[in-house]
Design a protein around this motif. Sequence first.
Motif, PDB file in Angstrom:
ATOM      1  N   LEU A  73       2.254  40.237  58.057  1.00 22.13           N
ATOM      2  CA  LEU A  73       1.679  41.569  57.811  1.00 22.13           C
ATOM      3  C   LEU A  73       0.165  41.497  57.617  1.00 22.13           C
ATOM      4  O   LEU A  73      -0.585  42.284  58.198  1.00 22.13           O
ATOM      5  N   GLY A  74      -0.263  40.534  56.810  1.00 25.27           N
ATOM      6  CA  GLY A  74      -1.696  40.400  56.547  1.00 25.27           C
ATOM      7  C   GLY A  74      -2.468  40.052  57.814  1.00 25.27           C
ATOM      8  O   GLY A  74      -3.562  40.579  58.070  1.00 25.27           O
ATOM      9  N   ALA A  75      -1.887  39.162  58.632  1.00 28.91           N
ATOM     10  CA  ALA A  75      -2.541  38.766  59.883  1.00 28.91           C
ATOM     11  C   ALA A  75      -2.613  39.953  60.848  1.00 28.91           C
ATOM     12  O   ALA A  75      -3.608  40.129  61.550  1.00 28.91           O
TER      13      ALA A  75
ATOM     14  N   ASP B 254       0.086  32.293  66.639  1.00 27.15           N
ATOM     15  CA  ASP B 254       1.073  31.701  65.732  1.00 27.15           C
ATOM     16  C   ASP B 254       0.658  30.295  65.290  1.00 27.15           C
ATOM     17  O   ASP B 254      -0.213  29.671  65.891  1.00 27.15           O
ATOM     18  N   HIS B 255       1.344  29.790  64.260  1.00 23.87           N
ATOM     19  CA  HIS B 255       1.050  28.436  63.760  1.00 23.87           C
ATOM     20  C   HIS B 255       2.311  27.591  63.579  1.00 23.87           C
ATOM     21  O   HIS B 255       2.269  26.585  62.860  1.00 23.87           O
ATOM     22  N   HIS B 256       3.421  28.005  64.192  1.00 23.28           N
ATOM     23  CA  HIS B 256       4.665  27.222  64.065  1.00 23.28           C
ATOM     24  C   HIS B 256       4.724  26.112  65.105  1.00 23.28           C
ATOM     25  O   HIS B 256       4.484  26.367  66.282  1.00 23.28           O
ATOM     26  N   LYS B 257       5.121  24.912  64.668  1.00 25.06           N
ATOM     27  CA  LYS B 257       5.135  23.825  65.647  1.00 25.06           C
ATOM     28  C   LYS B 257       6.273  23.952  66.643  1.00 25.06           C
ATOM     29  O   LYS B 257       6.248  23.344  67.702  1.00 25.06           O
TER      30      LYS B 257
ATOM     31  N   GLU C 164      -5.085  32.688  58.874  1.00 25.09           N
ATOM     32  CA  GLU C 164      -6.223  31.777  59.019  1.00 25.09           C
ATOM     33  C   GLU C 164      -6.707  31.765  60.481  1.00 25.09           C
ATOM     34  O   GLU C 164      -7.915  31.751  60.742  1.00 25.09           O
ATOM     35  N   ILE C 165      -5.765  31.782  61.421  1.00 21.78           N
ATOM     36  CA  ILE C 165      -6.128  31.804  62.844  1.00 21.78           C
ATOM     37  C   ILE C 165      -6.893  33.096  63.173  1.00 21.78           C
ATOM     38  O   ILE C 165      -7.906  33.071  63.873  1.00 21.78           O
TER      39      ILE C 165
END
Length: 323
Positions: free
Chosen positions: A32-34, A113-116, A136-137
């Motif tokens: 939500l924040g992103a 996204d940041h999931h591996k 952060e991205i």
Amino acid sequence: MDQTQAFKKMLDDRSLETVLILPHNMPDGDTLGACIGLYHLITQYNKKGYIVLNDDIPSNLSFLFEGDLKCCKSDEVTNVNFDICIAVDAGETKLFEDRIALFKSGKHTVCIDHHKTNTRYAEINIIDVEASSTGEIIYLLTETFGGTLNKHSGEGLYAAIVTDTGSFRYSNTRPITFKICEKLVETGFDFNRLNVEIFQTKSYEKLLLLNKVFDTLKLYCDGKCAVVKLSKHLVDNLALAEYDTDGIVEFVRDIKGVEVVVFIRYLNDGAHKVSMRSKYNFDVSEVALLFNGGGHTKAAGFKSVDSIEEIEVKLVDAISKAL
Ligand code: 5GP
Ligand code: MN
């Protein structure tokens, strides 16, 4: 072309005007924040953004949408033709399964996204597995593109980072995370209010539920693996107005000696949702992949239509082999 530059080119293209921004289902602070930060970024390119979500926003995050910016439901945007569709913080399309058709209806698709375990399902995939959070991205993209922040985007992005890092306690926190947060706090949002809303506004129901779920705690693998459950039976017996289980699995992880935690939760549609967390080196995303899910090294999950007992047996078996 580099994915970030390809995205920039898309934003620079004036013929592309409408942007669909999709948080994942069962939304958390990061997604939500992103989305709020991203909405603010695309606005600087004179684009019209729509954050579309059919799920409820958790009560401790609803303050993020107190201003003019609101989420809309799928049926409110049926007349909009989207030029760019952006999925935010979702490692696979299943995580926004109610809006996949909408996502695919756009001229262009983007995934941030940041999931591996991200399956790279979009035309442009901006995936940074080193980033603490998708928030952060979005911050880094804003900086790279020379964009600006305001109080609202600063608040959203800070909420994204503080929730996904467990208030800077998890190992996804890196030095630059603090530098970014310095910039975010400098935007002047109400820092105290944010922390009270997110962390200190737990309902009586939530604590009651936490208590009942704790009663189900079982330890396996010499105390290294803990399992807690919220069964349909418990749900029916409690008959609460809300079932906010956010944070329960992290709470169980705090037990001394526990390396991996499993939380199996009954969902209204009859399926079960499994959340896993680890403390040191155990990779829960590998276990989640065995069950067609995904996530991060220390936080992963999946959905299953198996019974709660079956899931427990199969999972404890898989974990004990991997431990
Ligand atoms: P949570 O337990 O908080 O729902 O999820 C922990 C992490 O695992 C989150 O980052 C989430 O995106 C990921 N995750 C949970 N369920 C699934 C799933 O079914 N598929 C994938 N790819 N990731 C999941
Ligand atoms: Mn995230």
